[in-house]
Motif scaffolding. Sequence first.
Motif, mmCIF file in Angstrom:
data_model
loop_
_atom_site.group_PDB
_atom_site.id
_atom_site.type_symbol
_atom_site.label_atom_id
_atom_site.label_comp_id
_atom_site.label_asym_id
_atom_site.label_seq_id
_atom_site.Cartn_x
_atom_site.Cartn_y
_atom_site.Cartn_z
ATOM 1 N N ALA A 79 -6.654 -1.983 -3.706
ATOM 2 C CA ALA A 79 -5.722 -1.785 -4.823
ATOM 3 C C ALA A 79 -5.212 -0.351 -4.874
ATOM 4 C CB ALA A 79 -6.405 -2.158 -6.136
ATOM 5 N N ILE A 129 -0.442 -6.125 -5.150
ATOM 6 C CA ILE A 129 -1.803 -6.434 -4.704
ATOM 7 C C ILE A 129 -1.817 -7.713 -3.876
ATOM 8 C CG2 ILE A 129 -2.466 -7.618 -6.836
ATOM 9 C CD1 ILE A 129 -4.695 -5.464 -4.511
ATOM 10 N N HIS A 188 -6.705 -10.239 -8.532
ATOM 11 C CA HIS A 188 -7.540 -9.521 -9.500
ATOM 12 C C HIS A 188 -8.386 -10.486 -10.322
ATOM 13 C CE1 HIS A 188 -8.477 -7.417 -13.286
ATOM 14 N NE2 HIS A 188 -8.417 -6.303 -12.581
#
Length: 311
Positions: A79, A129, A188
Motif C-alpha cells: 500500500a 491498491i 483492504h
Amino acid sequence: MDEELRDDLRDQLVAALQRVPEVAGRDLTLTALSGGITNRNYLVTVAGSEDRYVIRLGGNDTHLLGISREVEHAATVVAAGVGIGPEVTAFIRPEGYLVTRFIVGLPVSLEQVHQAATVRRVADSIRRIHGGPAIPGLFVPLRIVEAYRALATSRGVPEPSAWGEAHAVGRLIERALLDAPLDLRPCHNDLLNANFIDDGERIRIVDWEYAGMGDPFFDLGNFSVNHDLTPNEDAVLLEAYEGDVRPPRLARLELMRVVSDFREAMWGVLQQAISTLDVDFVAYADDHFERLLGNASGADFRDQLGEAARG
C-alpha cells in the motif's frame, strides 16, 4: 489498564524500538492514539527531531479473526508502494510490532464521504491498491464467516438465530458471482471511516490487518455499506472506479454490501468469545444481521443476483 502496566508496556515498546535504526538510542515519547477495537496504536515522537512514527500492537487472539501480522506487514508495504498506505519503517519480530511513518493529514468526516468529490477520491485510492502487486494473504469472506461460526460455537457462543437464513443468502450470492468470476486483487477489506486520512493530495488508508487477495468488489461494497451510501452514490463510486456504470457490476457491488454485513455480523459473534473489551458485541452482530437480511429481501435482491451473474 492501570498506570503500572502502562509503564511496563512503555518500557517494553521502547526496548523493542531500540532494534529500529531510525530511533535507536534516541529519547522517545509514546502517546496512545484513539480509535480501533482490536489493536493499540502509539504515536512515537523523537526528541530533537520532527520525525514521528506509529507503533502498532495486535490485540489478544486476533489470529482467530484471520489476522496474520506478517500479511498485514506485507500489505502495508504494498500500500505504501502505490502511495496509499503509511511508509513502513520496521516490522519488529518476534513481537510482530509494525512501525510506520506518521501520516500528516486530516480525518475524512462522514459528511465529506457523501460528497461526490470525496467518493471519487476514495475510488481512486481503492483502484490504486487493487492495481498493486499481489500480497501473500487470501480473503474469501464467505469462508471466513463459516470459520468464525465454528470458532465461536467451539468457545461456547450460541449460534445466532439469523445464521441459517444469512448463510443461505450468502450461498445464493456466491453462486451468482461464480458465474462471473473476477481475478483476485490485493484488497483492504475493512474500509471504515476511521481508516481514512486526507493528506491533501489523496485519501490515504491505514490498518491493513484484514488485507488479502480477494474480490475487488468486496472493497467497494464494504466501503459503501459502512458509510450508508445511497444508490446514486454507489453509481458515482463505480463510475469513478471503472469509468462507467454497467448494471452487472453495479449489482455485484450491491451484493457485496450484503456479504460485508455478513462478515461484520459474524466478526461480532466471534468477538463475544475472545474480546475483553466492554463492547456489546451481541447488539453489534444483531444490527449487521438485521441490515443484511433487510437488503437481501424482496425483488431487488433477486434482480441483483440475476444481473451480477451476467457479469
